[in-house]
Design a protein around this motif. Structure first.
Motif, mmCIF file in Angstrom:
data_model
loop_
_atom_site.group_PDB
_atom_site.id
_atom_site.type_symbol
_atom_site.label_atom_id
_atom_site.label_comp_id
_atom_site.label_asym_id
_atom_site.label_seq_id
_atom_site.Cartn_x
_atom_site.Cartn_y
_atom_site.Cartn_z
ATOM 1 N N GLN A 64 0.839 -1.210 -0.006
ATOM 2 C CA GLN A 64 -0.095 0.107 -0.001
ATOM 3 C C GLN A 64 1.002 1.360 0.071
ATOM 4 O OE1 GLN A 64 -3.456 0.105 -0.189
ATOM 5 N NE2 GLN A 64 -3.081 -2.249 -0.443
ATOM 6 N N GLY A 65 1.895 1.132 0.934
ATOM 7 C CA GLY A 65 2.837 2.289 0.860
ATOM 8 C C GLY A 65 2.084 3.589 1.680
ATOM 9 N N PRO A 66 2.629 4.846 1.477
ATOM 10 C CA PRO A 66 2.047 6.046 2.260
ATOM 11 C C PRO A 66 0.910 6.286 1.342
ATOM 12 C CG PRO A 66 4.089 6.706 0.915
ATOM 13 C CD PRO A 66 3.823 5.205 0.772
ATOM 14 N N PRO A 67 0.143 7.303 2.190
ATOM 15 C CA PRO A 67 -1.142 7.779 1.314
ATOM 16 C C PRO A 67 -0.938 8.250 -0.197
ATOM 17 C CG PRO A 67 -1.241 8.502 3.582
ATOM 18 C CD PRO A 67 0.005 7.862 3.245
ATOM 19 N N ALA A 68 -0.098 8.965 -0.574
ATOM 20 C CA ALA A 68 -0.164 9.332 -1.869
ATOM 21 C C ALA A 68 0.590 8.381 -2.724
ATOM 22 C CB ALA A 68 1.048 10.643 -1.953
ATOM 23 N N ALA A 69 0.873 7.205 -2.535
ATOM 24 C CA ALA A 69 1.619 6.326 -3.373
ATOM 25 C C ALA A 69 0.408 5.805 -4.113
ATOM 26 C CB ALA A 69 2.408 5.223 -2.598
ATOM 27 N N GLU A 70 0.562 4.839 -5.173
ATOM 28 C CA GLU A 70 -0.455 4.132 -5.891
ATOM 29 C C GLU A 70 0.716 2.830 -6.378
ATOM 30 O OE1 GLU A 70 -2.254 6.135 -9.177
ATOM 31 O OE2 GLU A 70 -2.762 7.914 -7.725
ATOM 32 N N VAL A 71 0.553 1.878 -5.419
ATOM 33 C CA VAL A 71 1.383 0.812 -5.688
ATOM 34 C C VAL A 71 0.790 -0.231 -6.435
ATOM 35 C CG1 VAL A 71 2.459 -1.408 -4.771
ATOM 36 C CG2 VAL A 71 2.471 0.937 -3.258
ATOM 37 N N GLU A 72 1.447 -0.615 -7.633
ATOM 38 C CA GLU A 72 0.905 -1.778 -8.601
ATOM 39 C C GLU A 72 1.083 -2.920 -8.179
ATOM 40 O OE1 GLU A 72 2.255 -0.335 -12.403
ATOM 41 O OE2 GLU A 72 1.052 1.483 -12.371
ATOM 42 N N GLU A 73 2.576 -3.294 -7.823
ATOM 43 C CA GLU A 73 3.102 -4.454 -7.519
ATOM 44 C C GLU A 73 4.352 -4.191 -6.512
ATOM 45 O OE1 GLU A 73 4.283 -8.262 -9.733
ATOM 46 O OE2 GLU A 73 5.415 -6.418 -10.742
ATOM 47 N N ALA A 74 4.465 -5.261 -5.503
ATOM 48 C CA ALA A 74 5.178 -5.388 -4.373
ATOM 49 C C ALA A 74 6.045 -6.654 -4.625
ATOM 50 C CB ALA A 74 5.158 -5.093 -3.078
ATOM 51 N N ARG A 75 7.114 -6.866 -5.365
ATOM 52 C CA ARG A 75 7.636 -8.222 -5.677
ATOM 53 C C ARG A 75 8.929 -8.491 -4.686
ATOM 54 N NH1 ARG A 75 7.656 -10.947 -11.416
ATOM 55 N NH2 ARG A 75 5.612 -10.305 -11.177
ATOM 56 N N LEU A 76 8.692 -9.233 -3.639
ATOM 57 C CA LEU A 76 9.736 -9.411 -2.835
ATOM 58 C C LEU A 76 10.126 -11.011 -2.850
ATOM 59 C CD1 LEU A 76 8.524 -7.250 0.309
ATOM 60 C CD2 LEU A 76 10.187 -6.477 -1.647
ATOM 61 N N ALA A 77 11.164 -11.095 -2.835
ATOM 62 C CA ALA A 77 11.900 -12.454 -2.799
ATOM 63 C C ALA A 77 12.845 -12.899 -1.458
ATOM 64 C CB ALA A 77 12.707 -12.841 -4.063
ATOM 65 N N PRO A 78 12.799 -13.885 -0.944
ATOM 66 C CA PRO A 78 13.819 -14.347 0.307
ATOM 67 C C PRO A 78 15.249 -13.985 -0.172
ATOM 68 C CG PRO A 78 12.135 -16.178 0.069
ATOM 69 C CD PRO A 78 11.836 -15.108 -1.223
ATOM 70 N N CYS A 79 15.812 -13.684 0.735
ATOM 71 C CA CYS A 79 17.387 -13.411 0.589
ATOM 72 C C CYS A 79 17.933 -13.753 2.102
ATOM 73 C CB CYS A 79 17.746 -12.191 0.216
ATOM 74 S SG CYS A 79 17.391 -10.719 1.380
ATOM 75 N N GLN A 80 19.346 -13.957 1.859
ATOM 76 C CA GLN A 80 20.005 -14.213 3.053
ATOM 77 C C GLN A 80 20.415 -13.014 3.842
ATOM 78 O OE1 GLN A 80 20.949 -17.235 4.118
ATOM 79 N NE2 GLN A 80 21.722 -16.420 6.109
ATOM 80 N N PRO A 81 19.926 -13.097 5.259
ATOM 81 C CA PRO A 81 20.184 -11.481 6.109
ATOM 82 C C PRO A 81 21.811 -11.749 5.970
ATOM 83 C CG PRO A 81 18.773 -13.024 6.887
ATOM 84 C CD PRO A 81 19.058 -13.677 5.838
ATOM 85 N N GLU A 82 22.082 -10.084 6.105
ATOM 86 C CA GLU A 82 23.378 -9.862 5.929
ATOM 87 C C GLU A 82 23.878 -9.103 7.455
ATOM 88 O OE1 GLU A 82 24.469 -7.089 2.934
ATOM 89 O OE2 GLU A 82 24.316 -8.599 1.424
ATOM 90 N N GLY A 83 22.958 -9.236 8.350
ATOM 91 C CA GLY A 83 23.205 -8.605 9.720
ATOM 92 C C GLY A 83 23.271 -7.040 9.711
ATOM 93 N N MET A 84 22.718 -6.349 9.082
ATOM 94 C CA MET A 84 22.486 -5.137 9.025
ATOM 95 C C MET A 84 22.073 -4.396 10.422
ATOM 96 S SD MET A 84 20.999 -4.059 5.418
ATOM 97 C CE MET A 84 21.956 -4.224 3.837
ATOM 98 N N ALA A 85 22.552 -3.452 10.513
ATOM 99 C CA ALA A 85 22.001 -2.435 11.704
ATOM 100 C C ALA A 85 21.680 -1.280 11.340
ATOM 101 C CB ALA A 85 23.185 -2.073 12.627
ATOM 102 N N GLY A 86 20.071 -1.002 11.748
ATOM 103 C CA GLY A 86 19.324 0.045 11.287
ATOM 104 C C GLY A 86 18.942 -0.265 9.959
ATOM 105 N N PHE A 87 18.103 1.131 9.743
ATOM 106 C CA PHE A 87 17.374 1.091 8.336
ATOM 107 C C PHE A 87 17.852 2.594 7.583
ATOM 108 C CE2 PHE A 87 14.306 1.287 5.265
ATOM 109 C CZ PHE A 87 13.949 -0.075 4.826
ATOM 110 N N GLY A 88 17.945 2.332 6.530
ATOM 111 C CA GLY A 88 18.674 3.650 5.963
ATOM 112 C C GLY A 88 17.923 3.939 4.306
ATOM 113 N N VAL A 89 17.822 5.223 3.834
ATOM 114 C CA VAL A 89 17.484 5.729 2.675
ATOM 115 C C VAL A 89 18.795 5.795 1.901
ATOM 116 C CG1 VAL A 89 16.480 7.431 1.207
ATOM 117 C CG2 VAL A 89 15.414 6.673 3.573
ATOM 118 N N ARG A 90 19.118 5.077 0.908
ATOM 119 C CA ARG A 90 20.068 5.229 0.007
ATOM 120 C C ARG A 90 19.656 6.149 -1.259
ATOM 121 N NH1 ARG A 90 22.892 -1.020 -0.334
ATOM 122 N NH2 ARG A 90 23.322 -0.708 1.856
ATOM 123 N N ARG A 91 20.923 6.777 -1.643
ATOM 124 C CA ARG A 91 20.448 7.482 -2.737
ATOM 125 C C ARG A 91 21.280 7.275 -3.967
ATOM 126 N NH1 ARG A 91 16.851 10.349 -0.398
ATOM 127 N NH2 ARG A 91 17.224 11.173 1.691
#
Length: 91
Positions: A64-91
């Motif tokens: 769904q995303g935020p209110p202004a978004a219009e999501v057509e598809e969210a395609r996610l696949a399992p992957c091996q976790p890398e042990g990341m710390a925190g969450f970030g926005v990449r540019r």
């Protein structure tokens, strides 16, 4: 520990609507690690890792995303976790 990873892409009207920042806030609220970034093709790419219930909740939110978004598809696949710390926005 039941740590999982998901990687994938969200398409639709997902750029220019605050999608990355909203994903960051939702991930932090849920305690999910990873990152989000815009792609040149108009999609948003995500990498999620953490405990299965929280990652599943964020994956569901991405359909769904935020209110202004219009999501057509969210395609996610399992992957091996890398042990990341925190969450970030990449540019």
């Amino acid at each position: 520990m039941n740590r999982i990873g998901l990687h994938g892409f969200v398409s639709g009207k997902v750029q220019g609507v605050g999608f990355r920042e909203a994903t960051l806030r939702e991930a932090e609220r849920l305690g999910v690690q990873g990152w989000v970034r815009n792609r040149e093709d108009g999609r948003v790419e995500v990498w999620l890792e953490g405990q299965k219930p929280e990652v599943a909740r964020l994956a569901d939110w991405l359909t769904q995303g935020p209110p202004a978004a219009e999501v057509e598809e969210a395609r996610l696949a399992p992957c091996q976790p890398e042990g990341m710390a925190g969450f970030g926005v990449r540019r």
